[in-house]
Design a protein around this motif. Structure first.
Motif, PDB file in Angstrom:
ATOM      1  N   ALA A  22     -55.519  61.341  55.512  1.00 54.57           N
ATOM      2  CA  ALA A  22     -56.620  61.824  54.676  1.00 54.57           C
ATOM      3  C   ALA A  22     -57.526  62.752  55.470  1.00 54.57           C
ATOM      4  N   THR A  58     -53.328  69.632  50.057  1.00 51.58           N
ATOM      5  CA  THR A  58     -53.336  68.241  49.602  1.00 51.58           C
ATOM      6  C   THR A  58     -52.793  68.111  48.184  1.00 51.58           C
ATOM      7  N   VAL A  67     -57.968  56.226  48.935  1.00 50.08           N
ATOM      8  CA  VAL A  67     -56.870  55.659  49.732  1.00 50.08           C
ATOM      9  C   VAL A  67     -56.843  54.137  49.537  1.00 50.08           C
ATOM     10  N   TYR A  74     -52.149  67.119  54.160  1.00 44.57           N
ATOM     11  CA  TYR A  74     -52.717  65.784  54.019  1.00 44.57           C
ATOM     12  C   TYR A  74     -52.309  65.196  52.674  1.00 44.57           C
ATOM     13  N   ASP A  75     -52.271  63.868  52.621  1.00 43.24           N
ATOM     14  CA  ASP A  75     -51.924  63.189  51.373  1.00 43.24           C
ATOM     15  C   ASP A  75     -53.094  63.183  50.399  1.00 43.24           C
ATOM     16  N   ILE A 109     -50.655  57.000  54.997  1.00 46.32           N
ATOM     17  CA  ILE A 109     -51.447  58.025  54.305  1.00 46.32           C
ATOM     18  C   ILE A 109     -52.355  58.752  55.291  1.00 46.32           C
TER      19      ILE A 109
END
Length: 332
Positions: free
Chosen positions: A186, A276, A178, A245-246, A184
């Motif tokens: 995570a 993801t 990240v 999630y990113d 974002i």
């Protein structure tokens, strides 16, 4: 009076052990899109120097010149009004030969620049610290920010695993996963005692943790709270994750207490694929084939060394249909 307006460029100086070079360069590529063999890099990206375990200093460039005389001319137009200042010429390892300046000359240059700036110098507690760096055959002058070793403070945790990532590696891993946290989300779905979580949360990264072992979940929560941080850590298998999630960070479980088979490793990767787009994997084994079978493509990688102990850091993206088609055509 010269108006102190940043140019939008930054220069970062680095310090790392040779064993950390690959990891540092991977972090550079995450932050800046490129790396360098020198321990100095110039970029338009503004990164808090304390985020990286390898950055020593950030210089936010105010002006530059081909010769030192040009810096002195521009510095003479600076008026600090009531603010105090000091000028430093940092020690930089890895400079090209043509950019190197010896110790006595550095001190002389600091005095010469300080003498032409209008204002009151304070070498002990200045309001503003200016820095001067020669790089690429030019001179750069700007405001200097020193890195604080936040990761060092996190070394002493209430709960520890002998095989957990070091705080330096964990901090770099969080940055690689990240680099720009805004917007974002995570997750660390195999978080163990929370080494990565602590580093990520301390940098303002929006991350949650999870582990199948309820005992280490408690340890992770205790470690996070110990450093005054707030973060969610749940107990449960990776297969139960339904939220998107990113990015996910997976330090593949291993040690005497976590006997994991290759089939179980493959299952962890397979279950990460639906939730993801981006995956960062830390592994002590070569698992390229598992990454591919789980539906991810490795986009960058490095080896993190600690003596004879090696970990591989893999940056992966979810494989799309176009990538699959290209790979299939290449195999024909």
């Amino acid at each position: 009076m010269k108006r102190l307006t940043p140019t939008g460029e930054f220069i970062y100086t680095y310090a790392y052990h040779e064993d950390e070079k690959e990891l540092c360069q991977l972090e550079m590529r995450a932050f800046f899109g490129r790396d360098t063999e020198e321990k100095i890099i110039k970029s338009k990206c503004g990164i808090d120097p304390s985020r990286s375990p390898f950055i020593k200093e950030q210089l936010e460039v105010l002006f530059e010149a081909a010769e030192l005389s040009g810096i002195l001319e521009q510095a003479a137009e600076v008026n600090m009004d009531s603010a105090t200042f000091k000028v430093i010429f940092p020690k930089i390892n890895g400079l090209a030969l043509g950019d190197k300046v010896d110790y006595l000359e550095k001190r002389d240059i600091e005095r010469r620049i300080g003498a032409v700036i209008t204002g009151r110098a304070d070498v002990h507690n200045p309001d503003v610290t200016f820095g001067l760096i020669p790089f690429g055959g030019r001179w750069y002058f700007g405001t200097s920010r020193q890195s604080e070793s936040v990761w060092f403070l996190h070394q002493q945790k209430p709960r520890e695993y002998s095989t957990a990532l070091s705080t330096r590696v964990a901090r770099a891993v969080a940055n690689i996963a990240v680099p720009y946290p805004a917007g974002i989300k995570a997750i660390d779905p195999c978080c163990g005692i929370g080494t990565v979580l602590v580093e990520a949360l301390s940098m303002g990264i929006d991350i949650v943790g999870r582990d199948i072992n309820p005992l280490v979940v408690e340890g992770s929560r205790e470690n996070i709270a110990h450093f005054g941080l707030t973060g969610q850590v749940d107990s449960g298998p990776i297969a139960d994750i339904t939220q998107q999630y990113d990015v996910a960070i997976i330090d593949m479980p291993y040690n005497l207490y976590t006997r994991i088979t290759s089939e179980e490793q493959q299952e962890i990767l397979k279950h990460a694929q639906p939730f993801t787009e981006k995956l960062l994997v830390v592994t002590i084994e070569t698992i390229d084939h598992m990454i591919d079978q789980a539906g991810f493509t490795i986009t960058d990688r490095c080896i993190a060394k600690k003596g004879l102990f090696l970990r591989e850091i893999l940056v992966c993206e979810r494989t799309n249909e176009r990538t699959k088609l290209i790979e299939e055509l290449q195999e024909i």
